[in-house]
Design a protein around this motif. Structure first.
Motif, PDB file in Angstrom:
ATOM      1  N   CYS A 109     -14.802  12.525 -27.725  1.00 39.65           N
ATOM      2  CA  CYS A 109     -15.648  11.363 -28.046  1.00 39.65           C
ATOM      3  C   CYS A 109     -14.938  10.449 -29.047  1.00 39.65           C
ATOM      4  O   CYS A 109     -14.892   9.228 -28.856  1.00 39.65           O
ATOM      5  N   ALA A 110     -14.382  11.052 -30.087  1.00 37.43           N
ATOM      6  CA  ALA A 110     -13.679  10.256 -31.101  1.00 37.43           C
ATOM      7  C   ALA A 110     -12.456   9.570 -30.505  1.00 37.43           C
ATOM      8  O   ALA A 110     -12.227   8.371 -30.724  1.00 37.43           O
ATOM      9  N   LEU A 111     -11.676  10.307 -29.752  1.00 40.65           N
ATOM     10  CA  LEU A 111     -10.452   9.757 -29.170  1.00 40.65           C
ATOM     11  C   LEU A 111     -10.745   8.607 -28.211  1.00 40.65           C
ATOM     12  O   LEU A 111     -10.120   7.543 -28.286  1.00 40.65           O
ATOM     13  N   LEU A 112     -11.708   8.792 -27.326  1.00 43.02           N
ATOM     14  CA  LEU A 112     -12.031   7.743 -26.366  1.00 43.02           C
ATOM     15  C   LEU A 112     -12.644   6.520 -27.042  1.00 43.02           C
ATOM     16  O   LEU A 112     -12.363   5.386 -26.640  1.00 43.02           O
ATOM     17  N   THR A 113     -13.455   6.736 -28.059  1.00 42.39           N
ATOM     18  CA  THR A 113     -14.035   5.609 -28.782  1.00 42.39           C
ATOM     19  C   THR A 113     -12.949   4.834 -29.523  1.00 42.39           C
ATOM     20  O   THR A 113     -12.893   3.599 -29.449  1.00 42.39           O
ATOM     21  N   LEU A 114     -12.071   5.553 -30.212  1.00 40.61           N
ATOM     22  CA  LEU A 114     -11.000   4.891 -30.954  1.00 40.61           C
ATOM     23  C   LEU A 114      -9.994   4.197 -30.043  1.00 40.61           C
ATOM     24  O   LEU A 114      -9.352   3.228 -30.439  1.00 40.61           O
ATOM     25  N   ARG A 115      -9.853   4.672 -28.831  1.00 42.38           N
ATOM     26  CA  ARG A 115      -8.924   4.052 -27.886  1.00 42.38           C
ATOM     27  C   ARG A 115      -9.580   2.903 -27.130  1.00 42.38           C
ATOM     28  O   ARG A 115      -8.964   1.859 -26.910  1.00 42.38           O
ATOM     29  N   GLY A 116     -10.812   3.046 -26.731  1.00 41.59           N
ATOM     30  CA  GLY A 116     -11.443   2.043 -25.880  1.00 41.59           C
ATOM     31  C   GLY A 116     -12.115   0.898 -26.601  1.00 41.59           C
ATOM     32  O   GLY A 116     -11.981  -0.258 -26.189  1.00 41.59           O
ATOM     33  N   LEU A 117     -12.834   1.175 -27.665  1.00 45.81           N
ATOM     34  CA  LEU A 117     -13.627   0.143 -28.312  1.00 45.81           C
ATOM     35  C   LEU A 117     -12.790  -0.965 -28.952  1.00 45.81           C
ATOM     36  O   LEU A 117     -13.037  -2.146 -28.681  1.00 45.81           O
ATOM     37  N   PRO A 118     -11.805  -0.658 -29.787  1.00 45.50           N
ATOM     38  CA  PRO A 118     -11.031  -1.753 -30.391  1.00 45.50           C
ATOM     39  C   PRO A 118     -10.306  -2.616 -29.356  1.00 45.50           C
ATOM     40  O   PRO A 118     -10.273  -3.842 -29.488  1.00 45.50           O
ATOM     41  N   LEU A 127     -11.174  -3.148 -26.242  1.00 46.97           N
ATOM     42  CA  LEU A 127     -12.158  -3.956 -25.520  1.00 46.97           C
ATOM     43  C   LEU A 127     -12.666  -5.098 -26.397  1.00 46.97           C
ATOM     44  O   LEU A 127     -12.842  -6.224 -25.915  1.00 46.97           O
ATOM     45  N   ILE A 128     -12.877  -4.834 -27.674  1.00 43.85           N
ATOM     46  CA  ILE A 128     -13.294  -5.899 -28.599  1.00 43.85           C
ATOM     47  C   ILE A 128     -12.217  -6.980 -28.654  1.00 43.85           C
ATOM     48  O   ILE A 128     -12.521  -8.175 -28.611  1.00 43.85           O
ATOM     49  N   GLU A 129     -10.963  -6.560 -28.732  1.00 42.51           N
ATOM     50  CA  GLU A 129      -9.882  -7.548 -28.756  1.00 42.51           C
ATOM     51  C   GLU A 129      -9.862  -8.354 -27.456  1.00 42.51           C
ATOM     52  O   GLU A 129      -9.713  -9.583 -27.491  1.00 42.51           O
ATOM     53  N   ASN A 130     -10.008  -7.681 -26.321  1.00 41.02           N
ATOM     54  CA  ASN A 130     -10.041  -8.397 -25.046  1.00 41.02           C
ATOM     55  C   ASN A 130     -11.149  -9.447 -25.027  1.00 41.02           C
ATOM     56  O   ASN A 130     -10.936 -10.583 -24.587  1.00 41.02           O
ATOM     57  N   ILE A 131     -12.315  -9.076 -25.514  1.00 38.86           N
ATOM     58  CA  ILE A 131     -13.454  -9.999 -25.510  1.00 38.86           C
ATOM     59  C   ILE A 131     -13.194 -11.173 -26.452  1.00 38.86           C
ATOM     60  O   ILE A 131     -13.446 -12.332 -26.094  1.00 38.86           O
ATOM     61  N   THR A 132     -12.676 -10.893 -27.640  1.00 36.56           N
ATOM     62  CA  THR A 132     -12.449 -11.987 -28.591  1.00 36.56           C
ATOM     63  C   THR A 132     -11.321 -12.912 -28.131  1.00 36.56           C
ATOM     64  O   THR A 132     -11.368 -14.113 -28.384  1.00 36.56           O
ATOM     65  N   THR A 180      -1.305  -9.361 -16.969  1.00 36.43           N
ATOM     66  CA  THR A 180      -1.187  -8.384 -18.059  1.00 36.43           C
ATOM     67  C   THR A 180      -2.488  -8.304 -18.856  1.00 36.43           C
ATOM     68  O   THR A 180      -2.940  -7.214 -19.215  1.00 36.43           O
ATOM     69  N   PHE A 181      -3.081  -9.449 -19.149  1.00 40.09           N
ATOM     70  CA  PHE A 181      -4.329  -9.468 -19.907  1.00 40.09           C
ATOM     71  C   PHE A 181      -5.445  -8.767 -19.129  1.00 40.09           C
ATOM     72  O   PHE A 181      -6.177  -7.949 -19.674  1.00 40.09           O
ATOM     73  N   TRP A 182      -5.573  -9.066 -17.841  1.00 42.33           N
ATOM     74  CA  TRP A 182      -6.622  -8.451 -17.036  1.00 42.33           C
ATOM     75  C   TRP A 182      -6.385  -6.961 -16.836  1.00 42.33           C
ATOM     76  O   TRP A 182      -7.328  -6.172 -16.788  1.00 42.33           O
ATOM     77  N   LYS A 183      -5.124  -6.574 -16.773  1.00 44.79           N
ATOM     78  CA  LYS A 183      -4.802  -5.137 -16.700  1.00 44.79           C
ATOM     79  C   LYS A 183      -5.270  -4.441 -17.981  1.00 44.79           C
ATOM     80  O   LYS A 183      -5.834  -3.347 -17.928  1.00 44.79           O
ATOM     81  N   SER A 184      -5.061  -5.087 -19.131  1.00 47.44           N
ATOM     82  CA  SER A 184      -5.501  -4.477 -20.389  1.00 47.44           C
ATOM     83  C   SER A 184      -7.028  -4.389 -20.452  1.00 47.44           C
ATOM     84  O   SER A 184      -7.577  -3.435 -20.995  1.00 47.44           O
ATOM     85  N   ILE A 185      -7.726  -5.381 -19.875  1.00 48.57           N
ATOM     86  CA  ILE A 185      -9.195  -5.321 -19.836  1.00 48.57           C
ATOM     87  C   ILE A 185      -9.648  -4.119 -19.006  1.00 48.57           C
ATOM     88  O   ILE A 185     -10.553  -3.379 -19.406  1.00 48.57           O
ATOM     89  N   VAL A 186      -9.017  -3.920 -17.864  1.00 47.19           N
ATOM     90  CA  VAL A 186      -9.388  -2.798 -16.996  1.00 47.19           C
ATOM     91  C   VAL A 186      -9.126  -1.470 -17.714  1.00 47.19           C
ATOM     92  O   VAL A 186      -9.985  -0.579 -17.735  1.00 47.19           O
ATOM     93  N   ILE A 187      -7.967  -1.332 -18.329  1.00 42.67           N
ATOM     94  CA  ILE A 187      -7.623  -0.089 -19.022  1.00 42.67           C
ATOM     95  C   ILE A 187      -8.562   0.162 -20.199  1.00 42.67           C
ATOM     96  O   ILE A 187      -9.099   1.264 -20.365  1.00 42.67           O
ATOM     97  N   ASN A 188      -8.774  -0.850 -21.032  1.00 36.64           N
ATOM     98  CA  ASN A 188      -9.667  -0.673 -22.186  1.00 36.64           C
ATOM     99  C   ASN A 188     -11.106  -0.409 -21.751  1.00 36.64           C
ATOM    100  O   ASN A 188     -11.803   0.394 -22.371  1.00 36.64           O
TER     101      ASN A 188
END
Length: 173
Positions: free
Chosen positions: A96-105, A107-112, A136-144
């Protein structure tokens, strides 16, 4: 071991099955990356040490994904009652910690970036504005988003398991 009274309803597997599916896809994805590592690390001359580090890292993620499938299924399957709590709960909390720390920041960056709030990235470290329309940007959105989805499924599954452990009808035998 835990004993369950006959009147206790079985745990609802919805979130656990969703998390197990996410982890199974992660397992297959990373297994494929390890087998086809040349495609994963990209073109160019890579030394043996660089390849070894990539394969070790990818192997670790592959094993963690496989273990995660077992742990999350142990929360809703009858055989899971025979597995020590710490062997299930510890890895689930870590996941839970690992996925949150990897995905949330990410995704927030992608949105901003996409909204124009931080065109040079969340920390402003990019020399040029990030092209929100680039592949590249859209690939990062999919991954995040994928990592965020993992956290989104694993957190409720872990929370339900933890609540059941704390329930008064859960007994150590």
């Amino acid at each position: 071991m835990r004993s369950h009274p006959e009147s206790e309803p079985p745990p609802r597997p919805g979130w656990a099955h969703a998390a197990a599916l996410w982890l199974a896809v992660s397992f297959v994805w990373h297994l494929q990356m390890g087998v086809m590592y040349e495609d994963a690390i990209g073109p160019g001359s890579h030394g043996d040490a660089e390849i070894a580090v990539f394969l070790a890292y990818d192997g670790l993620i592959t094993l963690m994904s496989a273990a995660g499938v077992g742990c999350v299924l142990a929360t809703v399957r009858p055989w899971g009652a025979r597995v020590p709590r710490w062997m299930v709960r510890g890895p689930l909390l870590f996941g839970c910690a690992l996925l949150t720390l990897r995905g949330l920041p990410g995704l927030i960056e992608n949105i901003t970036v996409a909204t124009g709030l931080t065109p040079h990235g969340l920390l402003g470290m990019e020399d040029e504005a990030i092209d929100a329309g680039s592949r590249t940007f859209w690939k990062s959105i999919v991954i995040n988003s994928y990592f965020f989805l993992g956290a989104f499924t694993l957190i409720p599954a872990t929370r339900r398991y933890t609540r059941r452990l704390r329930a008064p009808h859960q007994l150590d035998v």
